[in-house]
Structure formats: structure tokens, C-alpha cells
Enzyme design. Structure first.
Site, short mmCIF file in Angstrom:
data_model
loop_
_atom_site.label_atom_id
_atom_site.label_comp_id
_atom_site.label_asym_id
_atom_site.label_seq_id
_atom_site.Cartn_x
_atom_site.Cartn_y
_atom_site.Cartn_z
N SER A 1 0.85 -1.20 0.00
CA SER A 1 0.00 0.00 0.00
C SER A 1 0.88 1.24 0.00
CB SER A 1 -0.88 0.01 1.24
OG SER A 1 -0.09 0.32 2.37
N LYS A 2 0.22 2.38 0.07
CA LYS A 2 0.96 3.64 -0.02
C LYS A 2 1.99 3.80 1.09
CE LYS A 2 -1.88 6.19 -3.07
NZ LYS A 2 -3.21 5.55 -3.01
N ARG A 3 1.84 3.02 2.18
CA ARG A 3 2.83 3.11 3.26
C ARG A 3 4.19 2.60 2.78
NH1 ARG A 3 2.75 -0.19 6.82
NH2 ARG A 3 1.19 -1.65 6.08
N HIS A 4 4.16 1.69 1.80
CA HIS A 4 5.41 1.14 1.30
C HIS A 4 5.98 2.05 0.21
CE1 HIS A 4 3.20 -2.47 2.75
NE2 HIS A 4 4.38 -2.74 3.26
N VAL B 1 5.11 1.82 -4.86
CA VAL B 1 3.82 1.21 -5.15
C VAL B 1 3.30 1.61 -6.52
CG1 VAL B 1 3.07 0.83 -2.80
CG2 VAL B 1 2.57 3.01 -3.90
#
Ligand code: GLU
Length: 427
Positions: free
Chosen positions: A200-203, A206
Site C-alpha cells: 500500500s501507499k505506506r510502502h 507502489v
């Protein structure tokens, strides 16, 4: 005939997971001689933007995908969804709540999905609430417009991410209520980040664009994404799209979640970098050099190509190229600390000067002649060639590692090499 579709919402740039979905739909269409369609799910008028759509289409093309027929836009079909919803209203299968139209879900039923990837999955309608068909602002709910349009496009197979599994029984209820032919469904396990959570955007990394910017080749990214959904029969890992089209089998798609392994992607990228024609890589490399703020205006293509040929076997992404080759493009290249120790001692200065004097006398500055001069001098002095090579490498490149010294010297040219070997201070 197989008809599959990719249905992006143009509310952001193309996500790696969506790119994989697109690739598999495309692969299946091309493998079967069917059609690959695009449907733009721009029902959220506030968040949908043309620039995102343009980016998504560019990214698909960049990955090597093409599509059949003109894409359809859901924003242009609101009246169709309303008409279908009103039909269900008239048939007593839906009701109104203010301006919204809701579908009545009959409790006590079991809905079975015969999933192409996971096998049979059952759902109880008791757990499914009545479903919005058309919202009070007149826009359709995703599940409803999806069914209306998949039927309109005569889609035969719906391949999408596992995040849509729970939507499928709702969609099946709509197919039944509208009296439509049911397509086949296949849900691909989500891609996990290195920490095991859904990517997800946390990674980092992406979006397809991030990989493009880092210097991954589209063929390599597409190849890697294929491996995240399907294991070719012979276990082969370097599998260009064209080969995958031939060998793809929908029944062999993986039903377990795969972790995004950037090291493997880097390895695959290096394989494609090694195999790519020089003229394909050259303009890309020039972009990376410019992005790294190197002034390459005085360097012609043949010079840059020579550097590329020396370094293509050493880089895993094109983005690594400028850092490894700075000394080919500027005189104030960085000097590694480790390297400094190899050129500041008295004896190193002496061997640098002796080597430089030999090189100065050379008429032919090709790498063979340079190597010969180096070996002769080492023999005369009774030392190993490494004693001459190490300080010379640091002097001309600032680094203790890199391409072969003699090849490097040939490309840099005699004047530059001599000037650098005779410099008094470095870095
Ligand atoms: N717009 C949806 C998505 O991007 C499409 C889902 C589907 O393929 O049905 O997730």
C-alpha cells in the site's frame, strides 16, 4: 471468444497491483486470441482527473500493453445505470430511499463463486446488506455499474485482485436479477510488501512510475509482475511478455499471496539491461545522467555508448549508472575514502608517475597497448601489476572498483588519464 477488461479508476497513478491485473487480463486475451478492453471507472467525478487517466494509459503502453476497441467511460453512462435500476424498481427487486435506489437482498441463500484461481468460495446472503444501486447524487455504486458494463461489453472472464472477492456475490445477485449471463471470475492474491502487509501507499515503490524513474526497464517490470501471479511450467524466470503470451495458462495462476521482492526485480532488470540493444539504452541513460545534473552537452553519443558498454553488466537499474560513472563526465568526481589511502603514499605517487610516463609514450591508446605497457613496467620493477593498477584506478576514477582499468583508460583518452595520474591532490 474471450473478452476481458481492465477497469481503472483515474483517481491516482497506476499501482503495481493494478498493473499486474492489467497484464494478466492482457495475457489471457492475447493467449486466446480474444479481446482486451479498457473501461474507465470515473464515477467519482470529484476525484477523477484526466491527468491520472493519461498517466495510466501511458504506463500501460510503457509496459507493452495495447487494447482493443475504444475505452468506455462510466461517467458518460449514468442514464444507463439509472434506467437499469429503475427496471429493478419496477420489478419489485429494488426500492427507493430518498433519491437513492437500493437492491433488496434476499436472506437465507448461499451464493457460490467458482473462482478460476481459488476454486469454489461460498457466501451467505444473510451477511450481505441491501445494496445501493444508484446513490442520491445520481452516481452509480461500483458493484452495479460494474455488472451493467461487464454485461454491456460482453465480458467473459473477470480477472481482478482479491480485494474484490467480497464484491463478487453482490455482483452475482445483480446478474441474476437483471437476467444476464454470468461471466467467469478469477481473483488474484494481493501483492504483499516486504513486511508481509498488503502493498500500500505506506510502502515505497507502489506506483509503476516510481520504478520507471529508478531506471527499471518496462520489460523487466512486466516480467517480474507476471511471476507474482503465475509460475511458468518449467520454472523459468526470465519470461518476456511475448513468450508469456504463448505459454500462459490461466489454470496455473498462483493462489497464494506473493511478497514483492525488490532484489529479484533488480536481478531480472539486470538481465534485461544486459540483453537490451545499445540504441535502446542510450537515450534512457542520457536522461538519467541529466537527471543527476551531469553536464553531458560536450559528450557525443559514441562516448556515452562506450561508457554504457563498460558498465551495463555492473548496474541493476539505470539509475545506478551516474553514480558509478561520474568520472567519465566530470573532473570533480568523488574520491572514495578507501581510495585516498591508495594514492597518497610516497611509493604510490612514484608508481603513478612511472606508469604515467609509460602511457605518455604510447601512440596507440587502445586497452591492449595500455595493458602491455602496464605489464612490462611491472616486470621491469619486479612488482605485481596490481601495484600499478590500484593507484591508477583510484587516480583516474576516484574509486577502488569499477570496469577494467585499461578499458576505462581507453575511453577516457590519454590527455585526461595523464592529467589525473599527475594530479597533486584529489577530491
Ligand atoms: N475500478 C475497480 C478497481 O480499480 C475495478 C474493479 C474490477 O475489476 O471490477 O479496483
Amino acid at each position: 471468444m474471450v473478452r476481458v477488461r481492465f477497469a481503472p479508476s483515474p483517481t491516482g497513478s497506476l499501482h503495481i497491483g493494478s498493473a499486474r491485473t492489467a497484464i494478466f487480463n492482457w495475457l489471457y486475451a492475447r493467449h486466446t486470441g480474444g479481446k482486451f478492453l479498457l473501461r474507465i471507472e470515473d464515477t467519482d467525478l470529484k476525484r477523477s482527473e484526466t491527468r491520472f487517466l493519461d498517466e495510466i494509459l501511458d504506463d500501460l503502453r510503457w509496459l507493452g500493453l495495447d487494447w482493443d476497441e475504444e475505452p468506455i467511460f462510466q461517467s458518460k453512462r449514468f442514464d444507463v445505470y439509472r434506467e437499469k435500476a429503475e427496471g429493478l424498481l419496477a420489478a419489485g427487486k429494488a426500492y427507493k430511499e430518498g433519491e437513492a435506489i437500493l437492491f433488496r437482498v434476499e436472506p437465507g441463500r448461499t451464493i457460490e463463486v467458482h473462482d478460476l484461481v481459488h476454486g469454489t468460495i461460498s457466501f451467505q446472503t444473510d451477511t450481505i446488506r441491501d445494496q445501493v444501486l444508484v446513490k442520491s447524487d445520481g452516481s452509480p455504486a461500483y458493484n452495479f455499474s460494474c455488472v451493467v458494463d461487464d454485461s454491456f461489453l460482453s465480458v467473459t472472464h473477470i480477472l481482478r485482485g482479491d480485494d474484490h472477492v467480497s464484491n463478487t456475490p453482490k455482483q452475482i445477485l445483480f446478474y441474476e436479477a437483471l437476467g444476464l449471463i454470468l461471466p467467469k471470475f478469477g481473483h488474484m492474491p494481493l501483492i504483499l510488501g516486504p513486511d508481509g502487509a498488503k502493498l500500500s501507499k505506506r510502502h515505497r515503490g507502489v506506483s509503476v512510475r516510481e520504478y520507471q524513474a529508478e531506471g527499471f526497464l518496462p520489460e523487466a517490470l512486466a516480467n517480474y509482475l507476471i511471476l507474482l501471479g503465475w509460475t511458468p511450467k518449467d520454472g523459468r524466470e526470465v519470461m518476456p511478455l511475448a513468450d508469456a503470451v504463448r505459454e500462459f495458462e490461466i489454470t496455473a495462476m498462483n493462489d497464494v499471496q506473493a511478497k514483492f521482492d525488490v532484489q529479484k526485480l533488480r536481478w531480472i532488470n539486470s538481465e534485461y539491461i544486459m540483453a537490451a540493444p545499445g540504441e535502446t539504452l542510450l537515450p534512457l541513460i542520457k536522461t538519467h545522467l541529466r537527471d543527476a545534473k551531469f553536464d553531458i552537452s560536450g559528450k557525443d553519443d559514441s562516448y556515452i555508448s562506450k561508457v554504457l558498454e563498460l558498465y551495463r553488466v555492473r548496474i541493476k537499474t539505470l539509475g545506478e549508472f551516474p553514480g558509478m560513472t561520474d568520472f567519465f563526465f566530470k573532473d570533480d568526481y568523488a574520491l572514495e575514502e578507501e581510495g585516498r589511502k591508495r594514492i597518497e603514499k610516497e611509493e604510490d605517487r612514484a608508481s603513478l608517475e612511472a606508469f604515467a610516463a609509460r602511457l605518455e609514450a604510447l601512440e596507440d591508446f587502445g586497452h591492449d597497448a595500455i595493458e602491455r605497457a602496464c605489464r612490462e613496467l611491472a616486470e621491469e620493477k619486479g612488482v605485481k601489476p596490481a601495484v600499478l593498477i590500484h593507484p591508477a584506478r583510484v587516480a583516474v576514477s576516484g574509486k577502488t572498483k569499477g570496469a577494467g582499468l585499461f578499458e576505462m583508460m581507453e575511453v577516457l583518452g590519454k590527455d585526461v588519464v595523464l592529467k589525473r595520474m599527475r594530479r597533486v591532490t584529489y577530491g
